[in-house]
Scaffold this motif. Structure first.
Motif, PDB file in Angstrom:
ATOM      1  N   GLU A  37       5.983  -0.667 -10.183  1.00 18.60           N
ATOM      2  CA  GLU A  37       6.691  -0.028  -9.390  1.00 18.60           C
ATOM      3  C   GLU A  37       7.394  -1.041  -8.664  1.00 18.60           C
ATOM      4  O   GLU A  37       7.413  -2.042  -9.124  1.00 18.60           O
ATOM      5  CB  GLU A  37       6.288   0.206  -7.862  1.00 18.60           C
ATOM      6  N   HIS A  57       0.324   6.475  -8.036  1.00 20.09           N
ATOM      7  CA  HIS A  57       0.363   5.135  -7.716  1.00 20.09           C
ATOM      8  C   HIS A  57      -0.694   4.535  -7.223  1.00 20.09           C
ATOM      9  O   HIS A  57      -1.208   5.052  -5.823  1.00 20.09           O
ATOM     10  CB  HIS A  57       1.217   5.594  -5.810  1.00 20.09           C
ATOM     11  N   HIS A  80       9.474   6.055  -3.168  1.00 15.51           N
ATOM     12  CA  HIS A  80       8.438   5.790  -2.481  1.00 15.51           C
ATOM     13  C   HIS A  80       8.963   5.096  -1.352  1.00 15.51           C
ATOM     14  O   HIS A  80       9.424   4.083  -1.930  1.00 15.51           O
ATOM     15  CB  HIS A  80       7.897   5.309  -3.759  1.00 15.51           C
ATOM     16  N   HIS A 102      -3.421   0.757  -7.710  1.00 14.54           N
ATOM     17  CA  HIS A 102      -3.190  -0.939  -8.330  1.00 14.54           C
ATOM     18  C   HIS A 102      -4.482  -1.309  -8.600  1.00 14.54           C
ATOM     19  O   HIS A 102      -5.530  -0.329  -8.061  1.00 14.54           O
ATOM     20  CB  HIS A 102      -2.550  -1.183  -7.110  1.00 14.54           C
ATOM     21  N   ASP A 116      -1.634   4.796  -3.457  1.00 13.90           N
ATOM     22  CA  ASP A 116      -2.002   3.169  -3.166  1.00 13.90           C
ATOM     23  C   ASP A 116      -2.519   2.709  -1.678  1.00 13.90           C
ATOM     24  O   ASP A 116      -2.468   2.000  -2.302  1.00 13.90           O
ATOM     25  CB  ASP A 116      -0.322   3.328  -2.617  1.00 13.90           C
TER      26      ASP A 116
HETATM   27 ZN   LIG Z   1       1.766   0.288  -4.434  1.00 14.75          ZN
END
Ligand SMILES: [Zn+2]
Length: 272
Positions: free
Chosen positions: A97, A6, A160, A8, A236
């Motif tokens: 996501e 996860h 999540h 970005h 994340d």
């Molecule tokens: Zn995220």
């Protein structure tokens, strides 16, 4: 092999190149790059930031061996299914996501999950439940996720977010905090769902995953060991906290290896 399930790009000031440099520093081999597309952004609490699926593909093209794109096409978008299929043709490896103000068992999402089963894409979902004083919610709650998991047995789901991880404890309904931090009590729904549904996994990323473990270290060691085949290392956030924490728990190597990358490699194998 370490896989971050996860991350970005163009997020927290990190471009795709910065993301790969950060992975190099941490010794992370691959990362799943999650998009965030929501047609109802205006309803959100103000934190929404459009992270386009197209940009995830672009990051992949720049670093094909390191960054694996997930494309969470909002099912309410025009030609959503066709668009997802096109992204798959261009290298997309997962659907996520999914962070939208829809119940996770909404029929339009269910259709997309069925397409994902056909295409071999795992689905990564974010859940937030509304808490006193907030209007923030995404996905509904863990019960909506369970209904989707049951309705789509051929689709792989990955849970999540705060609304998911609060359910590690049987006290989830009573806590008013977004990140509950009291010791874990028996009766948590996550444990039950992971045990009952072979198509459900969990993403340890973000504060939600980390605090769910940190709130009770004895529980964390048992939970990570018992569900070593179902848990995925993720961040994340551009930091090393998750890796440091997981490595510091004294888990068996086999357990750690599966969580850090083995499970992710099974869900998204080298070749489609
Ligand atoms: Zn995220």
């Amino acid at each position: 092999m370490i896989v971050d399930c996860h991350t970005h790009v163009d997020w927290q000031g990190y471009s795709a190149d910065d993301a790969v440099r950060h992975m190099d520093e941490l010794g992370v081999d691959k990362a799943w790059v999650q998009s965030w597309e929501s047609m109802d952004a205006a309803l959100g609490p103000g934190t929404y930031r459009y992270l386009s699926p197209e940009n995830c593909i672009k990051a992949h093209n720049a670093h094909p061996d390191r960054l694996l794109p997930f494309c969470g096409v909002d099912p309410r978008r025009e030609n959503a299914e066709r668009t997802l299929r096109e992204y798959v043709d261009r290298g997309c490896r997962g659907y996520g996501e999914i962070k939208v103000r829809m119940m996770l068992d909404n029929w339009d999402l269910i259709h997309m999950y069925e397409v994902c089963a056909e295409l071999g894409l795992p689905v990564l979902v974010h859940i937030d439940v509304p808490l006193p004083g907030t209007r923030m919610w995404y996905g509904g709650d863990i019960d909506a996720l369970e209904r989707a998991v049951v309705r789509c047995p051929k689709t792989t789901f990955i849970g999540h977010g705060p609304g998911f991880w609060r359910e590690i404890s049987g006290t989830a309904d009573r806590s008013k905090k977004i990140y509950p931090d009291t010791p874990v009590k028996p009766g948590g729904k996550i444990r039950k769902l992971l045990a009952e549904h072979k198509n459900l996994y969990a993403d340890l990323s973000a504060n939600s995953g980390l605090i769910a473990l940190r709130r009770d270290l004895d529980h964390a060691r048992k939970f990570l060991t018992e569900f070593a085949d179902k848990l995925l290392y993720g961040t994340d956030i551009y930091w090393s906290e998750h890796l440091d924490f997981l490595r510091g728990l004294g888990l068996e190597n086999g357990v750690l290896d599966r969580i850090l990358g083995g499970n992710a490699n099974k869900l998204v194998p080298e070749k489609r």
